[in-house]
Design a protein around this motif. Sequence first.
Motif, PDB file in Angstrom:
ATOM      1  N   GLU A 253     -19.228 -17.301  -6.749  1.00  0.00           N
ATOM      2  CA  GLU A 253     -18.042 -16.381  -6.358  1.00  0.00           C
ATOM      3  C   GLU A 253     -16.753 -16.896  -7.313  1.00  0.00           C
ATOM      4  O   GLU A 253     -16.507 -17.891  -7.400  1.00  0.00           O
ATOM      5  N   ARG A 254     -16.417 -15.857  -7.932  1.00  0.00           N
ATOM      6  CA  ARG A 254     -15.152 -16.026  -8.871  1.00  0.00           C
ATOM      7  C   ARG A 254     -13.879 -15.808  -8.073  1.00  0.00           C
ATOM      8  O   ARG A 254     -13.591 -14.889  -7.368  1.00  0.00           O
ATOM      9  N   ARG A 255     -13.124 -16.964  -8.049  1.00  0.00           N
ATOM     10  CA  ARG A 255     -11.630 -16.798  -7.221  1.00  0.00           C
ATOM     11  C   ARG A 255     -10.632 -17.033  -8.119  1.00  0.00           C
ATOM     12  O   ARG A 255     -10.684 -17.978  -9.120  1.00  0.00           O
ATOM     13  N   ALA A 256      -9.547 -16.453  -7.770  1.00  0.00           N
ATOM     14  CA  ALA A 256      -8.454 -16.544  -8.513  1.00  0.00           C
ATOM     15  C   ALA A 256      -7.763 -17.814  -8.217  1.00  0.00           C
ATOM     16  O   ALA A 256      -7.812 -18.552  -7.086  1.00  0.00           O
ATOM     17  N   VAL A 257      -7.119 -18.566  -9.175  1.00  0.00           N
ATOM     18  CA  VAL A 257      -6.429 -19.797  -8.829  1.00  0.00           C
ATOM     19  C   VAL A 257      -5.235 -19.677  -8.903  1.00  0.00           C
ATOM     20  O   VAL A 257      -4.705 -19.161  -9.971  1.00  0.00           O
ATOM     21  N   THR A 258      -4.376 -20.105  -7.885  1.00  0.00           N
ATOM     22  CA  THR A 258      -2.717 -20.315  -8.025  1.00  0.00           C
ATOM     23  C   THR A 258      -2.547 -21.545  -7.388  1.00  0.00           C
ATOM     24  O   THR A 258      -2.694 -22.103  -6.291  1.00  0.00           O
ATOM     25  N   PRO A 259      -2.244 -22.386  -8.595  1.00  0.00           N
ATOM     26  CA  PRO A 259      -1.771 -23.791  -8.075  1.00  0.00           C
ATOM     27  C   PRO A 259      -0.449 -24.093  -7.361  1.00  0.00           C
ATOM     28  O   PRO A 259       0.469 -23.196  -7.438  1.00  0.00           O
ATOM     29  N   ARG A 260      -0.729 -25.044  -6.299  1.00  0.00           N
ATOM     30  CA  ARG A 260       0.501 -25.793  -5.692  1.00  0.00           C
ATOM     31  C   ARG A 260       1.291 -26.661  -6.560  1.00  0.00           C
ATOM     32  O   ARG A 260       2.480 -26.743  -6.560  1.00  0.00           O
ATOM     33  N   ALA A 261       0.337 -27.230  -7.398  1.00  0.00           N
ATOM     34  CA  ALA A 261       0.859 -28.325  -8.181  1.00  0.00           C
ATOM     35  C   ALA A 261      -0.029 -28.729  -9.196  1.00  0.00           C
ATOM     36  O   ALA A 261      -1.072 -28.389  -9.094  1.00  0.00           O
ATOM     37  N   MET A 262       0.296 -29.358 -10.246  1.00  0.00           N
ATOM     38  CA  MET A 262      -0.427 -29.807 -11.360  1.00  0.00           C
ATOM     39  C   MET A 262      -0.657 -31.421 -11.453  1.00  0.00           C
ATOM     40  O   MET A 262       0.576 -31.930 -11.627  1.00  0.00           O
ATOM     41  N   THR A 263      -1.759 -31.906 -11.555  1.00  0.00           N
ATOM     42  CA  THR A 263      -2.028 -33.334 -11.937  1.00  0.00           C
ATOM     43  C   THR A 263      -2.818 -33.477 -13.045  1.00  0.00           C
ATOM     44  O   THR A 263      -3.289 -32.499 -13.806  1.00  0.00           O
ATOM     45  N   PRO A 264      -2.883 -34.654 -13.683  1.00  0.00           N
ATOM     46  CA  PRO A 264      -3.603 -35.235 -14.897  1.00  0.00           C
ATOM     47  C   PRO A 264      -5.071 -34.703 -14.549  1.00  0.00           C
ATOM     48  O   PRO A 264      -5.856 -34.373 -15.490  1.00  0.00           O
ATOM     49  N   ALA A 265      -5.457 -34.911 -13.529  1.00  0.00           N
ATOM     50  CA  ALA A 265      -7.006 -34.701 -13.270  1.00  0.00           C
ATOM     51  C   ALA A 265      -7.263 -33.129 -12.912  1.00  0.00           C
ATOM     52  O   ALA A 265      -8.461 -32.757 -13.115  1.00  0.00           O
TER      53      ALA A 265
END
Length: 303
Positions: A253-265
Motif C-alpha cells: 500500500e502506497r501511503r503519503a508521508v507527512t513528517p512530524r520531525a526529521m532525524t538523521p535516521a
Amino acid sequence: MKPSLSLAVLALFASLTGTVGATELDAAAQSRLGLRLATLADGQMPMTTRAVADVLDPVPLAKAVDDVAAAQAAADASRAEAARTRALLASQGNASRKALEAAQAQAVADQARLREARIALRNVWGDDLEDMDAKRRDRLIEALVAGQQVLLKAEPLGRPDAPMQVRAATLQMPHGVDAPAQVLGRLPRSTSGLAAGWLLQADAGPLVPGMVLTAQLQSDGPPVRGVLLPRAAIVRWNGQDWAYVATGRDQFERRAVTPRAMTPAGWLVGAPFKPGERVVVQGAEALVAVDAAPAPGEASEGD
C-alpha cells in the motif's frame, strides 16, 4: 531506471492488480525487483523548528564589543582617579576641592558612556551576549576575526510559541552535510516584531558572510513522538513523499508521508503508519514505476 529494471517492471504489468495506492506482487516479482523490507518502530526526538540562518558579518559585533571594552577602561580609570583625589584631599590637603569635583564629574560621564555602550550592544545583539563573561566574549571575537568561527542569525519560519527556548541547532550545509551550531542566545525581535531570532556560532568551514542556510532549532519542550520511518523508504512522486507498506505477503500500500520531525535516521510520522508494520526500504522506486505505468488496456488504446 536501469534497462534490466525497466524490463522487469514491464514484464509485471499484465499480472498486477490493485487500486489507487495499492499494488500486488507475488514472491517472484518481488525478487526480480529486489525489494527489501524493514520493520517500523516507535521513535522520538526533541522538538525542533525550521529556521532561516543568515551568516553575519562579524565587524559590527566586534566594534560593539570594543566600544564596551573601551568605555569600561575609561570608567575604571576615572573612578580610580576620583578615589585618589578624594583621598589626597582628606589626608593631606594636596588636592583641591575643585580637582575632586572635576574628577568626580569625569567618572560620572565615563560611567554614562559605559552604560550607553552596553545598551547599544544589548539592543542589537541581545541580553545573552551582553551578559556573557568578558573573557569568553573576547575569545569569540578573536575566533571570528581569525575566520575560524562564524555567527548566524536564525529566524524561525513562522511564529514560534513564546516560551520556546532553543538549546541546540543544526545547520543544513550547502553540500547536504549537517553541521552542529552552538546557541549563543536570543536576539531582539525584528522591527516587524514577527520573529524572535537566535544567535548561533559555528565552525566557519565553507561559510562566509552573506550566505543563507536552513537550520533546525531544537527546543527544551516535550519530545515529538511517532513512528520512525527510514529515509530509504521515502520516495518522491508527483510532488509528494510516499512510502510503501506491506499489508500482506503480496500486497503493498502506497501511503503519503507527512513528517512530524526529521532525524538523521529517518522521519517521525504519525497515522496511518504503525509500529510493527513492514515498509519497503529497497525497490520503492520500482513500485512507483509500476503504479505510474498505464494499465495494459490503456496502453493499447494510446498506441
